[in-house]
Design a protein around this motif. Structure first.
Motif, short mmCIF file in Angstrom:
data_model
loop_
_atom_site.label_atom_id
_atom_site.label_comp_id
_atom_site.label_asym_id
_atom_site.label_seq_id
_atom_site.Cartn_x
_atom_site.Cartn_y
_atom_site.Cartn_z
N ALA A 228 1.02 -1.53 -0.10
CA ALA A 228 -0.38 -0.23 0.23
C ALA A 228 0.79 1.36 0.33
CB ALA A 228 -0.55 -0.18 0.82
N GLN A 229 2.16 1.41 0.52
CA GLN A 229 2.88 2.79 0.40
C GLN A 229 3.12 2.50 -0.61
OE1 GLN A 229 6.93 3.95 2.56
NE2 GLN A 229 6.03 1.98 3.79
N ALA A 230 3.71 1.39 -1.57
CA ALA A 230 4.54 1.54 -2.31
C ALA A 230 3.36 2.44 -3.61
CB ALA A 230 5.35 0.14 -3.43
N LEU A 233 3.19 6.12 -2.72
CA LEU A 233 4.55 6.64 -3.57
C LEU A 233 4.45 6.55 -5.80
CD1 LEU A 233 7.18 5.18 -1.35
CD2 LEU A 233 6.39 7.74 -1.27
N ALA A 234 4.48 5.83 -5.81
CA ALA A 234 4.10 5.29 -7.07
C ALA A 234 3.01 6.21 -7.83
CB ALA A 234 4.08 3.99 -8.10
N ARG A 235 1.65 5.96 -7.46
CA ARG A 235 0.90 7.34 -7.27
C ARG A 235 1.00 8.67 -7.39
NH1 ARG A 235 -2.05 11.32 -5.44
NH2 ARG A 235 -1.40 10.55 -3.55
N ARG A 236 2.44 9.22 -6.46
CA ARG A 236 2.47 10.50 -6.66
C ARG A 236 3.07 10.58 -7.28
NH1 ARG A 236 3.87 10.98 -0.25
NH2 ARG A 236 2.54 10.22 0.63
N VAL A 237 4.63 9.75 -7.76
CA VAL A 237 5.28 10.23 -8.11
C VAL A 237 4.99 10.40 -10.46
CG1 VAL A 237 7.54 8.97 -9.79
CG2 VAL A 237 7.28 8.99 -6.74
N ALA A 238 3.88 8.82 -10.36
CA ALA A 238 2.95 9.04 -11.94
C ALA A 238 1.88 9.77 -11.76
CB ALA A 238 2.27 7.92 -11.86
N GLU A 239 1.42 10.73 -11.23
CA GLU A 239 0.94 11.79 -11.30
C GLU A 239 2.12 13.62 -11.07
OE1 GLU A 239 -3.04 10.04 -9.27
OE2 GLU A 239 -2.68 11.59 -8.28
N ARG A 240 2.49 13.89 -10.37
CA ARG A 240 3.37 14.39 -10.65
C ARG A 240 4.50 14.54 -11.63
NH1 ARG A 240 4.56 18.31 -6.51
NH2 ARG A 240 6.17 20.09 -7.63
#
Length: 370
Positions: A228-230, A233-240
Motif C-alpha cells: 500500500a505504501q509503495a 508513492l508510485a501514484r504521487r510520482v506518476a501523477e506529479r
C-alpha cells in the motif's frame, strides 16, 4: 471502426529483450510492432518489424512517426531522437519524463518534489565538490555517474573521504551523484501504468535479490504489507510527473518499514518478468495498453511466483536445461542472444498455488541455474 479491430501499430525505441517481450504481448491484441535498433541481431527482430539504424536515423524516425504511439525499451535513448518525434506521434513516456529519470540528480530532485524520499545525496560536478561530500551523506556511500550505468556499472562504493577522489577518477571525472549508504532490510520494486487520460494501474510489490549488482532473483507473494505504501508513492510520482505509459520504481525498505526510492525506470523492468506467467495482465501488456491509451487493469500476479535470471555462464556451469523444463511450475524464456559470460540471456518464471510450494520449487530451480 474501434481501434481494437483495426491494425494498430506501436513503435519502440530499442530492440532488445524488453522490446521482444513487449512485441509478444502486443501481438494477441492485434497490434503490430516496429522497433528502431542498430543491432543487427536484435532479439525483437523475430516478432517485430526491425529497422536496423541508429536511434537518430531520420528515415527510421519517420517510420516510427507513422505508428499510433511510440514507447521506450530503455532510458538511454538520445533525447534528440525524441525531439524529432515530438508533435508527430505520441511518445509515452514523454521526453520530459525521460529528462528526469535518466539523470540521477534530476531524478532525486523530482522525487522529493513528488513527496517521495530517497537516500541522502550530494552532487559531484567538479573537484571543488569533493571536500566534505561524504560527511554530508554519511560515513559510507556509493558514487554513481549522473547518467548511464546499469546492472552495477558506473558506480563505486566509498568508505572514506580519501577514497572519493580515486573513485571519481575511476568513473572518468564525469558528473556524479554521491549517495549515502542505506542499511536496508530488503529491496523491492513496483510498476505503475498511466494513460494520457489519467487512468492508473499498478503491479504488485516484488522483492529482489541482487548478485554483484545484477538482479538474480525476484519473488512476488500476495498480501505484502508494504504494498500500500509503495502504491501511494508510485501514484504521487506518476501523477506529479504526468506519466503516460509505464514506469517502475525501485525501493529500499528500511528496517522500520519506510520505503525510499532508489531508482526509477521509465519502462518495464527485469523484476516484473514474473508477471508473464503469474496470471492476469503482464507488465508488458500493461505498457502496450498505456502507450496506446487503452483501458488498464492492475497487473499484479494472481499467484505466488518468482523469477530467476539466466546470465552467460563460465565454462562448465551451463544451466541444466532439461531439468528446468521438467520442473513443475517453471516457464523458460530465452532471448535468442549470443552467449557471453555475465550477459542476460533469459529467465525462468516459477508459479505455484501456495507459498510453501513456491519456496520448495525455487530452491530446486536455483540449483539448476548457477
Amino acid at each position: 471502426m474501434s481501434a481494437l479491430f483495426r491494425a494498430g501499430t506501436l513503435g519502440i525505441l530499442g530492440g532488445g529483450q524488453l522490446a521482444q517481450m513487449l512485441a509478444l504481448a502486443a501481438l494477441p491484441l492485434g497490434v503490430r510492432v516496429v522497433v528502431l535498433e542498430p543491432d543487427p541481431q536484435a532479439p525483437a527482430r523475430g516478432c517485430a518489424e526491425h529497422i536496423q539504424a541508429p536511434y537518430t536515423d531520420a528515415a527510421g524516425l519517420e517510420r516510427l512517426s507513422q505508428c499510433d504511439a511510440v514507447t521506450l525499451e530503455f532510458e538511454n535513448v538520445p533525447l534528440s531522437a525524441l525531439a524529432q518525434l515530438e508533435g508527430r506521434v505520441p511518445v509515452r513516456p514523454a521526453a520530459s519524463l525521460l529528462v528526469r529519470s535518466k539523470h540521477r540528480a534530476r531524478e532525486k530532485e523530482a522525487l522529493h518534489e513528488a513527496g517521495a524520499g530517497t537516500a541522502p545525496y550530494a552532487l559531484i560536478n567538479t573537484e571543488a565538490d569533493l571536500p566534505g561530500a561524504l560527511e554530508r551523506v554519511g560515513r559510507h556511500g556509493v558514487l554513481k555517474t549522473a547518467e548511464l550505468g546499469y546492472d552495477g556499472k558506473g558506480q563505486v562504493r566509498v568508505a572514506a573521504q580519501a577514497d572519493l577522489d580515486p573513485a571519481w577518477t575511476e568513473l572518468g571525472r564525469v558528473p556524479c551523484v554521491l549517495e549515502g549508504w542505506v542499511h536496508f532490510a530488503r529491496e523491492v520494486s513496483l510498476g505503475v501504468a498511466r494513460t494520457a487520460g489519467g487512468e492508473l494501474a499498478f503491479g504488485g510489490l516484488i522483492e529482489n535479490v541482487h548478485r554483484a549488482g545484477v538482479l538474480r532473483l525476484s519473488v512476488y507473494l500476495p498480501g505484502d504489507p508494504a504494498e500500500a505504501q509503495a502504491r501511494e508513492l508510485a501514484r504521487r510520482v506518476a501523477e506529479r510527473w504526468q506519466l503516460e505509459g509505464l514506469m517502475t520504481l525501485e525501493f529500499f525498505e528500511l528496517p522500520g518499514g519506510e520505503l525510499l526510492v532508489n531508482e526509477v525506470a521509465p519502462r518495464v523492468h527485469n523484476s516484473g518478468h514474473l508477471t508473464q506467467d503469474g496470471g492476469g495482465v503482464s507488465q508488458f501488456e500493461a505498457q502496450v495498453r498505456a502507450a496506446l491509451g487503452w483501458p488498464l487493469h492492475d497487473f499484479a500476479p494472481k499467484l505466488p511466483c518468482a523469477m530467476v535470471n539466466i546470465l552467460g555462464w563460465v565454462e562448465g556451469q551451463e544451466p541444466d536445461w532439461q531439468a528446468i523444463l521438467k520442473l513443475e511450475g517453471a516457464r523458460l524464456h530465452l532471448y535468442g542472444k549470443a552467449h557471453k559470460p555475465g550477459r542476460k540471456l533469459g529467465h525462468v518464471n516459477l508459479v505455484a498455488h501456495d507459498e510453501a510450494t513456491l519456496w520448495a520449487q525455487l530452491s530446486r530451480l536455483e540449483m539448476l541455474i548457477p
